[in-house]
Scaffold this motif. Sequence first.
Motif, short mmCIF file in Angstrom:
data_model
loop_
_atom_site.label_atom_id
_atom_site.label_comp_id
_atom_site.label_asym_id
_atom_site.label_seq_id
_atom_site.Cartn_x
_atom_site.Cartn_y
_atom_site.Cartn_z
N LEU A 26 0.81 -1.23 0.00
CA LEU A 26 0.00 0.00 0.00
C LEU A 26 0.84 1.27 0.00
CD1 LEU A 26 -3.01 -0.64 2.39
CD2 LEU A 26 -3.07 -0.24 -0.07
N SER A 27 1.86 1.32 0.81
CA SER A 27 2.66 2.55 0.91
C SER A 27 3.24 2.94 -0.43
CB SER A 27 3.77 2.38 1.94
OG SER A 27 3.22 2.18 3.22
N ASP A 28 3.74 1.97 -1.17
CA ASP A 28 4.32 2.26 -2.49
C ASP A 28 3.28 2.83 -3.45
OD1 ASP A 28 6.75 1.31 -1.59
OD2 ASP A 28 6.44 -0.70 -2.40
N ARG A 29 2.06 2.31 -3.38
CA ARG A 29 1.02 2.73 -4.33
C ARG A 29 0.32 4.01 -3.93
NH1 ARG A 29 -0.76 -3.26 -5.00
NH2 ARG A 29 -1.84 -2.81 -3.08
N LEU A 30 0.24 4.30 -2.63
CA LEU A 30 -0.58 5.41 -2.18
C LEU A 30 0.18 6.60 -1.61
CD1 LEU A 30 -3.44 3.43 -0.37
CD2 LEU A 30 -3.40 4.29 -2.72
N GLN A 31 1.48 6.46 -1.40
CA GLN A 31 2.22 7.50 -0.68
C GLN A 31 2.16 8.88 -1.34
OE1 GLN A 31 6.27 6.33 -0.24
NE2 GLN A 31 6.55 5.91 -2.40
N ASN A 32 2.02 8.95 -2.64
CA ASN A 32 1.96 10.25 -3.31
C ASN A 32 0.54 10.79 -3.44
OD1 ASN A 32 4.75 10.31 -3.69
ND2 ASN A 32 4.57 9.06 -5.54
N LEU A 33 -0.44 10.00 -3.03
CA LEU A 33 -1.84 10.39 -3.17
C LEU A 33 -2.51 10.76 -1.85
CD1 LEU A 33 -2.89 7.52 -5.61
CD2 LEU A 33 -2.35 9.89 -6.20
#
Length: 139
Positions: A26-33
Amino acid sequence: MSSQTGQYPTLDHIVILVSHDTLLGLSDRLQNLFTLAPGGNHADGMTANKLVLLEDGVYIEFIAFFDNVDPNRRKKHRWGNLKEGTIVDWAFTLPSEDHFGPIRKRVLNANASLSYEELVAGGRRRPDGAILEWTVSAA
């Protein structure tokens, strides 16, 4: 838990069950959002979570069972037989535990074909070592 205003329950968080692999990515996919919090492992030793923090204090909790949890033990958990990738729970915060009894009684008196269980203690240790504790009742 989110901050409290007034004397009414407020939405605290929504819980989405995911696979452990999904939780780890999750962190990789959502960290910029979104604003993410690392969450942690729950006291039962069966689940871990990560949190998406929203501006109003409400958060989305992504929760997953560890892959090595005994399937029979998982089946006994209230979310153990539910479908991954779905909302499995939500929580409201009360101004104090004293407000729980009257709400429980109101629901019972409404003949709503459900009732709230007794409060049960829960908790987890955050990655920074802080211990979080709460009480919860399931409908």
